[in-house]
Enzyme design. Structure first.
Site, PDB file in Angstrom:
ATOM      1  N   GLU A  61       1.204  -1.024   0.375  1.00 59.05           N
ATOM      2  CA  GLU A  61      -0.045   0.550  -0.084  1.00 59.05           C
ATOM      3  C   GLU A  61       0.966   1.044   0.161  1.00 59.05           C
ATOM      4  O   GLU A  61       1.161   1.588   0.970  1.00 59.05           O
ATOM      5  CB  GLU A  61      -1.038   0.049   1.335  1.00 59.05           C
ATOM      6  CG  GLU A  61      -2.261   1.783   1.389  1.00 59.05           C
ATOM      7  CD  GLU A  61      -2.707   1.045   2.671  1.00 59.05           C
ATOM      8  OE1 GLU A  61      -2.768   0.265   2.997  1.00 59.05           O
ATOM      9  OE2 GLU A  61      -3.308   2.101   2.627  1.00 59.05           O
ATOM     10  N   ASN A 106      -6.425   1.665   2.567  1.00 59.26           N
ATOM     11  CA  ASN A 106      -7.369   2.995   3.042  1.00 59.26           C
ATOM     12  C   ASN A 106      -7.065   3.795   2.168  1.00 59.26           C
ATOM     13  O   ASN A 106      -8.062   4.693   1.550  1.00 59.26           O
ATOM     14  CB  ASN A 106      -6.839   2.978   4.423  1.00 59.26           C
ATOM     15  CG  ASN A 106      -8.179   2.358   5.455  1.00 59.26           C
ATOM     16  OD1 ASN A 106      -8.843   1.626   5.244  1.00 59.26           O
ATOM     17  ND2 ASN A 106      -7.577   1.964   6.535  1.00 59.26           N
ATOM     18  N   ASN A 206     -12.325  -0.812  -0.749  1.00 62.52           N
ATOM     19  CA  ASN A 206     -11.483  -1.390   0.084  1.00 62.52           C
ATOM     20  C   ASN A 206     -12.504  -1.508   1.480  1.00 62.52           C
ATOM     21  O   ASN A 206     -12.102   0.247   1.651  1.00 62.52           O
ATOM     22  CB  ASN A 206     -10.223  -0.525   0.108  1.00 62.52           C
ATOM     23  CG  ASN A 206      -9.391  -0.986   1.591  1.00 62.52           C
ATOM     24  OD1 ASN A 206      -8.375  -2.106   2.067  1.00 62.52           O
ATOM     25  ND2 ASN A 206      -9.456  -0.382   2.649  1.00 62.52           N
ATOM     26  N   GLU A 207     -12.691  -2.106   2.876  1.00 62.19           N
ATOM     27  CA  GLU A 207     -13.385  -2.183   3.636  1.00 62.19           C
ATOM     28  C   GLU A 207     -14.156  -0.970   4.160  1.00 62.19           C
ATOM     29  O   GLU A 207     -14.540   0.301   4.374  1.00 62.19           O
ATOM     30  CB  GLU A 207     -12.030  -1.543   4.817  1.00 62.19           C
ATOM     31  CG  GLU A 207     -11.662  -2.506   5.294  1.00 62.19           C
ATOM     32  CD  GLU A 207     -10.078  -2.426   6.066  1.00 62.19           C
ATOM     33  OE1 GLU A 207      -9.943  -1.805   6.606  1.00 62.19           O
ATOM     34  OE2 GLU A 207      -9.285  -3.390   6.526  1.00 62.19           O
ATOM     35  N   TYR A 278      -6.883  -8.559  11.535  1.00 57.65           N
ATOM     36  CA  TYR A 278      -5.314  -8.276  12.359  1.00 57.65           C
ATOM     37  C   TYR A 278      -5.391  -9.112  13.208  1.00 57.65           C
ATOM     38  O   TYR A 278      -6.282  -8.050  14.403  1.00 57.65           O
ATOM     39  CB  TYR A 278      -5.003  -6.877  12.173  1.00 57.65           C
ATOM     40  CG  TYR A 278      -4.729  -6.368  10.687  1.00 57.65           C
ATOM     41  CD1 TYR A 278      -3.832  -6.666  10.631  1.00 57.65           C
ATOM     42  CD2 TYR A 278      -5.863  -5.973  10.349  1.00 57.65           C
ATOM     43  CE1 TYR A 278      -3.216  -6.441   9.077  1.00 57.65           C
ATOM     44  CE2 TYR A 278      -5.841  -4.919   9.022  1.00 57.65           C
ATOM     45  CZ  TYR A 278      -4.253  -5.611   7.971  1.00 57.65           C
ATOM     46  OH  TYR A 278      -3.593  -5.068   7.001  1.00 57.65           O
ATOM     47  N   GLU A 330      -6.472  -8.990   3.303  1.00 58.13           N
ATOM     48  CA  GLU A 330      -5.622  -9.043   3.938  1.00 58.13           C
ATOM     49  C   GLU A 330      -5.182  -9.777   5.866  1.00 58.13           C
ATOM     50  O   GLU A 330      -6.656  -9.740   6.043  1.00 58.13           O
ATOM     51  CB  GLU A 330      -6.140  -7.547   4.644  1.00 58.13           C
ATOM     52  CG  GLU A 330      -5.312  -6.085   4.295  1.00 58.13           C
ATOM     53  CD  GLU A 330      -5.862  -4.813   4.518  1.00 58.13           C
ATOM     54  OE1 GLU A 330      -5.685  -3.930   5.486  1.00 58.13           O
ATOM     55  OE2 GLU A 330      -6.738  -3.854   3.779  1.00 58.13           O
ATOM     56  N   GLN A 387       2.011  -6.313   5.567  1.00 57.92           N
ATOM     57  CA  GLN A 387       1.875  -6.666   4.343  1.00 57.92           C
ATOM     58  C   GLN A 387       3.125  -6.929   3.847  1.00 57.92           C
ATOM     59  O   GLN A 387       3.432  -7.731   4.753  1.00 57.92           O
ATOM     60  CB  GLN A 387       2.191  -4.485   4.021  1.00 57.92           C
ATOM     61  CG  GLN A 387       0.711  -3.587   4.571  1.00 57.92           C
ATOM     62  CD  GLN A 387       0.134  -2.334   3.645  1.00 57.92           C
ATOM     63  OE1 GLN A 387       1.284  -2.041   2.775  1.00 57.92           O
ATOM     64  NE2 GLN A 387      -0.889  -2.008   4.096  1.00 57.92           N
TER      65      GLN A 387
HETATM   66  O1  AHR Z   1      -2.983  -2.788   6.072  1.00 61.80           O
HETATM   67  C1  AHR Z   1      -3.176  -1.750   6.537  1.00 61.80           C
HETATM   68  C2  AHR Z   1      -4.781  -0.873   7.071  1.00 61.80           C
HETATM   69  O2  AHR Z   1      -5.855  -1.733   7.239  1.00 61.80           O
HETATM   70  C3  AHR Z   1      -5.270  -1.055   5.527  1.00 61.80           C
HETATM   71  O3  AHR Z   1      -4.847   0.329   4.788  1.00 61.80           O
HETATM   72  C4  AHR Z   1      -6.366  -1.427   5.030  1.00 61.80           C
HETATM   73  O4  AHR Z   1      -7.235  -1.992   4.379  1.00 61.80           O
HETATM   74  C5  AHR Z   1      -6.899  -2.031   7.101  1.00 61.80           C
HETATM   75  O5  AHR Z   1      -7.556  -1.087   8.165  1.00 61.80           O
END
Ligand code: AHR
Length: 546
Positions: A61, A106, A206-207, A278, A330, A387
């Site tokens: 990103e 994001n 995205n999200e 995450y 992700e 990432q």
């Molecule tokens: O990977 C970091 C961020 O985590 C990304 O930009 C977003 O998609 C997620 O919230």
């Protein structure tokens, strides 16, 4: 399998308490009551699914020092004449990453792709608002595609569904994929790219469920926008595969309801649903308990199954022939370098953001998460560790060179050794209790986890098999015997482990091998093999089979 072998195998299965656990998934995660050695049954004729190598993809990103200083750093002694960091290229090539998602995250929700193409001296510097950073646009789509060729990976592009219109997204597809003779295809050619990039996989935003997302939409609005865009993308290029935004986390209040509403609006126009996760060893998720922490991949397993169930529900509602696949685009550990200054670039260029330092226990969980992706290969077709460099990444690049973090090694092993088909293993293991008090939902649902988390693959073409093995017992070595039928290991090609006495140990430029692979004593190859897994370890065995 001869009928007598099959009878023996079935007898063995029924002798195993694991069978009583019922469903296939439950069988694989079942834990026996005994605390003795584990037992695994593997058959060369019992496969779960073909393993799509794209489940071991990654993500890049425009964020912090991921692109600038990570991938692209003109003038650095580590870069080539085009500004690409050659040491990073080498480390990514070594990983053989099959697919990389770009440009966000994001960031994509405020990104104007046109700013990043054409003559570099005409590209604008803009304020990137997701991370409050300066974006010079010196690296854009074409530079990314060139870099993908250098590292030998396939691009997965994301479109702006935040501030961007459907029209702009369709132009982007046309710019990338159409041969010639239209405004946007010819613009690409005028930029020096005569041949179309032929990007197959596209993320539709995205999200888009997240309150933090630029241009966040309601589920119905997003679903309709995704549907409209998808319909037009397919007119530009009928080969594209399109991924709709699912819930950005299982912790979202709209988890699964969002997915249902989105899919009700666009099911027939999309191919995959995106999932993100995450984890962290935090009071909310684990109560600071490391054994619970390295069992969080079982929660990821729940997320996959629950999201797949929603896809299938909508398939049923709409009487569709098509079954969606999942794109876990992700996933990672991320909790220390997360909020505040870690996420605020303060209007500077290439700020130090999200520079998470990974320790041994993080590597164990990442190994477990890879096992989960492999175990769910029947449903997950794309996965992206988030990432790849500098930002929540296995690779760190500074002026000193490249540092491999602890999480690099499980990821390397999956990419290097897990191939072919996923074995439908029956795993019997003792389990440990988890105290859910103080842990928040959805993490408080689990009250026990098996010590052993083992997956296997069989590559019939090359006569090779791989076992990836997590031992969640943090105090003791755990032993298990694997019994093979219909295929027999003839040689151990590699047997390695990451382990150590200090779960919090991590690598630095001064001590780069603090958490690194060690040789693991391998049993002799054969129809019965007993592995001894060190306390708190993630291991790989790569085997020749006949
Ligand atoms: O990977 C970091 C961020 O985590 C990304 O930009 C977003 O998609 C997620 O919230």
């Amino acid at each position: 399998m001869s009928s007598s072998n099959r009878r023996d195998f079935v007898k063995q299965l029924y002798a195993s308490s694991a069978v009583l656990a019922g469903s296939l998934a439950a069988r694989q995660l079942a834990s026996g009551q005994s605390d003795g050695p584990g037992r695994v049954l593997a058959s060369g004729s019992r496969m779960k699914a073909d393993l799509d190598p794209k489940v071991f993809g990654a993500f890049l990103e425009h964020l912090g020092r991921a692109v600038y200083e990570g991938v692209y750093e003109p003038g650095s002694r580590h870069s080539d004449g085009n500004g690409y960091r050659t040491d990073v290229v080498q480390a990514v090539k070594e990983l053989a990453v099959p697919i990389i998602r770009y440009p966000g995250g994001n960031m994509v929700s405020g990104y104007n792709w046109l700013d990043g193409v054409g003559p570099k001296n005409e590209r604008p510097t803009v304020l990137e608002r997701a991370w409050n950073s300066l974006e010079t646009n010196q690296f854009g789509t074409n530079e990314f595609i060139d870099w993908c060729k250098l590292v030998g990976t396939e691009p997965l592009l994301g479109c702006n569904f935040g501030t961007g219109t459907v029209e702009e997204a369709v132009h982007y597809v046309e710019y990338c994929n159409l041969d010639r003779g239209t405004k946007w295809a010819d613009l690409r050619r005028s930029h020096g790219y005569e041949q179309p990039h032929k990007i197959k996989y596209w993320c539709l935003g995205n999200e888009m469920d997240g309150p933090w997302q630029i241009g966040r939409l309601q589920a119905g609005e997003y679903g309709r926008k995704a549907r409209d865009a998808a319909q037009q993308f397919r007119i530009v290029d009928s080969n594209v595969q399109l991924i709709a935004c699912g819930s950005s986390a299982a912790t979202m209040p709209t988890y699964l309801a969002w997915d249902r509403e989105v899919l009700e609006a666009c099911y027939d126009q999309v191919d995959g649903l995106s999932l993100h996760v995450y984890y962290g060893n935090t009071p909310n998720q684990t109560g600071g308990n490391s054994a619970r922490y390295i069992a969080l991949n079982l929660d990821m397993e729940d997320q996959i199954q629950e999201s797949a169930a929603v896809c299938d529900y909508v398939q049923g509602l709409q009487k569709s022939r098509k079954r969606l696949w999942l794109s876990f685009d992700e996933w990672n550990v991320w909790y220390r370098a997360r909020g505040g200054d870690h996420a605020n670039g303060k209007k500077t260029f290439a700020p130090h953001l999200l520079e998470e330092v990974y320790n041994l226990e993080d590597a164990l969980l990442v190994g477990g998460m890879l096992n989960t992706l492999i175990r769910n290969a029947d449903r997950v077709r794309i996965g992206c560790i988030a990432q790849i460099v500098n930002v929540i990444a296995p690779i760190v690049a500074t002026d000193q060179g490249v540092l491999l973090q602890s999480t690099y090694f499980p990821y390397l092993w999956a990419n290097k050794y897990a191939r072919g088909q996923v074995l439908d293993l029956i795993v019997e293991s003792g389990s440990f209790p988890i105290d859910p008090s103080g842990i928040q939902q959805p993490f408080a649902r689990r009250t026990a986890a098996p010590y052993l988390d083992i997956v296997g693959t069989l590559d019939k073409q090359n006569n090779q098999a791989a076992l990836l093995m997590l031992n969640r017992d943090l105090d003791s070595e755990r032993e298990f015997t694997i019994e093979w039928s219909d295929v027999t290991p003839s040689r151990v090609l590699t047997c390695q482990t990451v382990t150590g006495r200090d779960l919090k140990a991590f690598n630095t430029f001064a001590a780069p091998n603090t958490v690194a692979p060690q040789q693991l004593d391998a049993p002799a190859a054969g129809a019965r093999m007993t592995f001894k897994l060190p306390a708190g370890s993630y291991s790989v065995a790569h085997l020749a089979v006949s």
